[in-house]
Design a protein around this motif. Structure first.
Motif, PDB file in Angstrom:
ATOM      1  N   LEU A  64       0.838  -1.199   0.000  1.00 44.69           N
ATOM      2  CA  LEU A  64       0.000   0.000   0.000  1.00 44.69           C
ATOM      3  C   LEU A  64       0.875   1.252   0.000  1.00 44.69           C
ATOM      4  O   LEU A  64       0.644   2.186  -0.774  1.00 44.69           O
ATOM      5  N   ASN A  67       2.432   2.245  -3.427  1.00 42.84           N
ATOM      6  CA  ASN A  67       1.538   2.444  -4.585  1.00 42.84           C
ATOM      7  C   ASN A  67       1.293   1.156  -5.358  1.00 42.84           C
ATOM      8  O   ASN A  67       1.208   1.173  -6.591  1.00 42.84           O
ATOM      9  N   PRO A  69      -0.915  -2.812  -5.558  1.00 44.90           N
ATOM     10  CA  PRO A  69      -2.075  -3.564  -5.053  1.00 44.90           C
ATOM     11  C   PRO A  69      -1.618  -4.618  -4.063  1.00 44.90           C
ATOM     12  O   PRO A  69      -0.423  -4.934  -3.978  1.00 44.90           O
ATOM     13  N   GLY A 226      -1.800   1.423  -7.205  1.00 49.39           N
ATOM     14  CA  GLY A 226      -2.094   1.546  -5.791  1.00 49.39           C
ATOM     15  C   GLY A 226      -3.507   2.022  -5.494  1.00 49.39           C
ATOM     16  O   GLY A 226      -4.378   2.029  -6.357  1.00 49.39           O
ATOM     17  N   TRP A 227      -3.705   2.469  -4.259  1.00 49.75           N
ATOM     18  CA  TRP A 227      -5.033   2.872  -3.812  1.00 49.75           C
ATOM     19  C   TRP A 227      -5.337   4.292  -4.244  1.00 49.75           C
ATOM     20  O   TRP A 227      -4.499   4.985  -4.834  1.00 49.75           O
ATOM     21  N   GLU A 228      -6.558   4.748  -3.959  1.00 52.03           N
ATOM     22  CA  GLU A 228      -7.032   6.014  -4.496  1.00 52.03           C
ATOM     23  C   GLU A 228      -6.295   7.236  -3.953  1.00 52.03           C
ATOM     24  O   GLU A 228      -6.279   8.289  -4.593  1.00 52.03           O
ATOM     25  N   ARG A 229      -5.669   7.128  -2.784  1.00 52.93           N
ATOM     26  CA  ARG A 229      -4.955   8.266  -2.222  1.00 52.93           C
ATOM     27  C   ARG A 229      -3.454   8.235  -2.502  1.00 52.93           C
ATOM     28  O   ARG A 229      -2.688   8.986  -1.897  1.00 52.93           O
ATOM     29  N   SER A 230      -3.018   7.380  -3.416  1.00 52.81           N
ATOM     30  CA  SER A 230      -1.601   7.341  -3.782  1.00 52.81           C
ATOM     31  C   SER A 230      -1.175   8.687  -4.350  1.00 52.81           C
ATOM     32  O   SER A 230      -1.874   9.265  -5.184  1.00 52.81           O
ATOM     33  N   TRP A 255      -6.776   4.328 -10.610  1.00 51.64           N
ATOM     34  CA  TRP A 255      -6.117   3.627  -9.501  1.00 51.64           C
ATOM     35  C   TRP A 255      -6.554   2.163  -9.486  1.00 51.64           C
ATOM     36  O   TRP A 255      -7.479   1.774 -10.188  1.00 51.64           O
ATOM     37  N   ASN A 256      -5.825   1.354  -8.711  1.00 55.19           N
ATOM     38  CA  ASN A 256      -6.072  -0.093  -8.658  1.00 55.19           C
ATOM     39  C   ASN A 256      -6.006  -0.690 -10.065  1.00 55.19           C
ATOM     40  O   ASN A 256      -6.747  -1.607 -10.412  1.00 55.19           O
TER      41      ASN A 256
END
Length: 294
Positions: A64, A67, A69, A226-230, A255-256
């Motif tokens: 995480l 950046n 999965p 990575g996740w949405e806040r990367s 993202w993702n």
């Protein structure tokens, strides 16, 4: 069972196994977590089933922060030695890694491994609201994420991965054409341009598309696994174009991407949505800046 720190050799072994499972998960292949745990116990003879399970969750937390999965079912858990992050980076940097450029290239060639990916491309891209303090998932040990960011420029790793960036732009391009076509604007769909491919990166946006009324829609695409806040990098030129053409410019954050691509849009002014931090400076020789002496 042992309670002492994990060695680099142990970390490399379990991280390598984690990456193999993640590759299989992304490819839609099945695997037995319990069986793989038993296999690791036979090689990590001083580690218990529970410690191996927890270590997998630690790897998810490191992923995480970098950046990337992580495996479904291994919820990210912090509180681990930082050398685990270093082991994850070593694996990410291997040319045969699932995250290497070749992996993403194959995902766009209709290979058997990319069957799930091809199906996703036929489905309209899911675009949701930008993350906020209230709608974002709670971060894993914020201090840990900051430490990873300080040591590894994870946004730069995404930016330098040209295959990832190109794959994201291609996905966004197909979404624009598909959305206009489904809305009955095939005339506009035929005019959508992949600007960064035809003109290079200097335009300040990647895709020239249209709103349904025919007005321009200029899209800068930023892609991460990575996740949405990367975090992500944005250039001075992109910021300038965003300000100059704020009525038509937008940033599409994908993202993702390696697993189930999702997206959100943000529009100028960007500092209303994200914190902008200068990460580089223009350097010139002092003599060029010195006033002329009379």
């Amino acid at each position: 069972m042992a309670s002492f720190d994990w060695s680099d050799e142990e970390n490399d072994l379990i991280v390598g196994d984690y990456f193999d499972m993640l590759r299989m998960e992304i490819a839609g292949e099945s695997f037995n977590k319990a069986e793989r745990n038993r296999m690791l116990q036979s090689r990590l003879t001083t580690r218990s089933r529970g410690s191996i399970e927890f270590k997998h969750q630690n790897i998810s937390a490191a992923m995480l922060g970098l950046n990337q999965p992580w495996i479904e079912g291994y919820k990210p858990m912090s509180n681990f030695q930082f050398n685990l992050v270093e082991a994850v980076v070593r694996q990410l940097d291997k040319p045969h890694s699932w995250a290497a450029n070749e992996f993403l290239k194959q995902a766009h060639k209709g290979s058997p491994r990319s069957a799930n990916f091809s199906v996703q491309e036929d489905i309209p891209l899911w675009i949701g609201p930008p993350p906020t303090v209230s709608n974002a998932p709670p971060p894993v040990e914020h201090t840990l994420l900051e430490r990873i960011l300080r040591k590894y420029d994870v946004a730069e790793r995404d930016a330098a991965n040209r295959a990832l960036g190109k794959a994201g732009e291609e996905r966004a391009l197909k979404h624009e054409v598909q959305s206009l076509t489904l809305a009955g604007r095939t005339d506009l769909a035929k005019k959508v341009q992949w600007t960064s491919e035809t003109e290079g990166d200097g335009a300040g946006y990647d895709i020239a598309s249209f709103e349904l009324d025919g007005s321009p829609r200029l899209i800068e695409v930023k892609t991460t696994n990575g996740w949405e806040r990367s975090p992500f990098h944005i250039s001075r030129n992109e910021l300038a174009v965003a300000e100059e053409r704020r009525d038509s410019w937008c940033l599409l954050r994908l993202w993702n991407f390696a697993k189930e691509p999702r997206a959100f849009e943000i529009r100028p002014p960007l500092d209303a949505h994200v914190s902008l931090m200068a990460t580089s400076y223009m350097a010139s020789f002092a003599s060029e800046n010195r006033p002329l002496q009379t």
